[in-house]
Design a protein around this motif. Structure first.
Motif, PDB file in Angstrom:
ATOM      1  N   ASP A   1       0.802  -1.218   0.000  1.00 39.37           N
ATOM      2  CA  ASP A   1       0.000   0.000   0.000  1.00 39.37           C
ATOM      3  C   ASP A   1       0.836   1.269   0.000  1.00 39.37           C
ATOM      4  OD1 ASP A   1      -2.296  -1.460  -0.031  1.00 39.37           O
ATOM      5  OD2 ASP A   1      -2.577  -1.431   2.147  1.00 39.37           O
ATOM      6  N   SER A   2       2.133   1.157   0.272  1.00 38.70           N
ATOM      7  CA  SER A   2       2.973   2.357   0.336  1.00 38.70           C
ATOM      8  C   SER A   2       3.496   2.712  -1.049  1.00 38.70           C
ATOM      9  CB  SER A   2       4.147   2.135   1.288  1.00 38.70           C
ATOM     10  OG  SER A   2       5.009   1.147   0.762  1.00 38.70           O
ATOM     11  N   LEU A   3       3.581   4.002  -1.316  1.00 32.80           N
ATOM     12  CA  LEU A   3       4.065   4.505  -2.595  1.00 32.80           C
ATOM     13  C   LEU A   3       4.950   5.709  -2.337  1.00 32.80           C
ATOM     14  CD1 LEU A   3       3.950   4.493  -5.729  1.00 32.80           C
ATOM     15  CD2 LEU A   3       2.029   6.054  -5.530  1.00 32.80           C
ATOM     16  N   THR A   4       6.165   5.685  -2.900  1.00 32.45           N
ATOM     17  CA  THR A   4       7.093   6.803  -2.800  1.00 32.45           C
ATOM     18  C   THR A   4       7.221   7.433  -4.183  1.00 32.45           C
ATOM     19  OG1 THR A   4       8.324   5.634  -1.096  1.00 32.45           O
ATOM     20  CG2 THR A   4       9.413   7.499  -2.129  1.00 32.45           C
ATOM     21  N   VAL A   5       6.837   8.686  -4.299  1.00 31.84           N
ATOM     22  CA  VAL A   5       6.886   9.396  -5.572  1.00 31.84           C
ATOM     23  C   VAL A   5       8.025  10.395  -5.505  1.00 31.84           C
ATOM     24  CG1 VAL A   5       5.624  10.860  -7.180  1.00 31.84           C
ATOM     25  CG2 VAL A   5       4.415   9.113  -5.881  1.00 31.84           C
ATOM     26  N   GLY A   6       8.865  10.414  -6.539  1.00 35.58           N
ATOM     27  CA  GLY A   6      10.002  11.326  -6.583  1.00 35.58           C
ATOM     28  C   GLY A   6       9.596  12.707  -7.066  1.00 35.58           C
ATOM     29  N   THR A   7      10.511  13.654  -6.874  1.00 34.90           N
ATOM     30  CA  THR A   7      10.273  15.027  -7.324  1.00 34.90           C
ATOM     31  C   THR A   7      11.460  15.535  -8.130  1.00 34.90           C
ATOM     32  OG1 THR A   7      11.144  15.833  -5.239  1.00 34.90           O
ATOM     33  CG2 THR A   7       8.759  15.621  -5.391  1.00 34.90           C
ATOM     34  N   PRO A   8      11.717  15.206  -9.338  1.00 34.23           N
ATOM     35  CA  PRO A   8      10.978  14.259 -10.167  1.00 34.23           C
ATOM     36  C   PRO A   8      11.464  12.813 -10.020  1.00 34.23           C
ATOM     37  CG  PRO A   8      12.617  15.335 -11.506  1.00 34.23           C
ATOM     38  CD  PRO A   8      12.707  15.944 -10.120  1.00 34.23           C
ATOM     39  N   LEU A   9      12.666  12.606  -9.454  1.00 32.31           N
ATOM     40  CA  LEU A   9      13.208  11.260  -9.312  1.00 32.31           C
ATOM     41  C   LEU A   9      13.310  10.878  -7.840  1.00 32.31           C
ATOM     42  CD1 LEU A   9      16.133  11.464 -11.911  1.00 32.31           C
ATOM     43  CD2 LEU A   9      13.855  10.542 -12.274  1.00 32.31           C
ATOM     44  N   VAL A  10      13.229   9.584  -7.562  1.00 34.65           N
ATOM     45  CA  VAL A  10      13.429   9.091  -6.206  1.00 34.65           C
ATOM     46  C   VAL A  10      14.935   9.053  -5.963  1.00 34.65           C
ATOM     47  CG1 VAL A  10      13.069   7.172  -4.629  1.00 34.65           C
ATOM     48  CG2 VAL A  10      11.325   7.728  -6.315  1.00 34.65           C
ATOM     49  N   ALA A  11      15.405   9.746  -4.930  1.00 34.21           N
ATOM     50  CA  ALA A  11      16.840   9.863  -4.658  1.00 34.21           C
ATOM     51  C   ALA A  11      17.418   8.516  -4.253  1.00 34.21           C
ATOM     52  CB  ALA A  11      17.074  10.894  -3.564  1.00 34.21           C
ATOM     53  N   GLY A  12      18.478   8.114  -4.925  1.00 33.59           N
ATOM     54  CA  GLY A  12      19.203   6.901  -4.563  1.00 33.59           C
ATOM     55  C   GLY A  12      18.579   5.613  -5.035  1.00 33.59           C
ATOM     56  N   ALA A  13      17.471   5.649  -5.726  1.00 33.27           N
ATOM     57  CA  ALA A  13      16.808   4.423  -6.183  1.00 33.27           C
ATOM     58  C   ALA A  13      17.357   4.011  -7.546  1.00 33.27           C
ATOM     59  CB  ALA A  13      15.311   4.630  -6.274  1.00 33.27           C
ATOM     60  N   THR A  14      17.604   2.710  -7.706  1.00 36.75           N
ATOM     61  CA  THR A  14      18.094   2.178  -8.979  1.00 36.75           C
ATOM     62  C   THR A  14      17.382   0.873  -9.294  1.00 36.75           C
ATOM     63  OG1 THR A  14      19.896   0.983  -7.908  1.00 36.75           O
ATOM     64  CG2 THR A  14      20.392   3.189  -8.733  1.00 36.75           C
TER      65      THR A  14
END
Length: 103
Positions: free
Chosen positions: A45-58
């Motif tokens: 149920d959790s969602l992380t939206v970047g601004t514009p990218l999610v920092a450190g996610a690959t």
């Protein structure tokens, strides 16, 4: 866990183990690539939206194959003018197998 990535000007929702066809990437078959343009991460149920990218996610992916999509036929005609033009296009793609998604 899933991620929304951006590559080739398009966005794809991917999960580990999936195979997707993206715009052609200059990489050899069997090579591992890292996609760092992650727009969103989700787990349950959790969602992380970047601004514009999610920092450190690959997202790591393995190049499975290269190829061409089916032909798109193009036909232009002007009625009563005896004008017909035929054409076609086959877009090249790279097939990726999604490995790990890291936040």
């Amino acid at each position: 866990m899933y991620a929304v990535i951006k590559t080739g000007g398009k966005q794809y929702k991917v999960a580990a183990g999936e195979k997707i066809k993206v715009e052609q990437i200059a990489a050899d078959v069997g090579q591992d690539i890292v996609i760092d343009q992650v727009l969103a991460l989700g787990a349950g149920d959790s969602l992380t939206v970047g601004t514009p990218l999610v920092a450190g996610a690959t997202v790591t992916a393995k190049v499975v194959s290269h190829g061409k999509h089916d032909k798109v036929r193009i036909f232009k005609m002007r009625r009563r003018k005896h004008y017909q033009k035929h054409g076609g296009h086959r877009q090249q793609y790279t097939e990726l197998e999604i490995g790990a998604i890291s936040a």
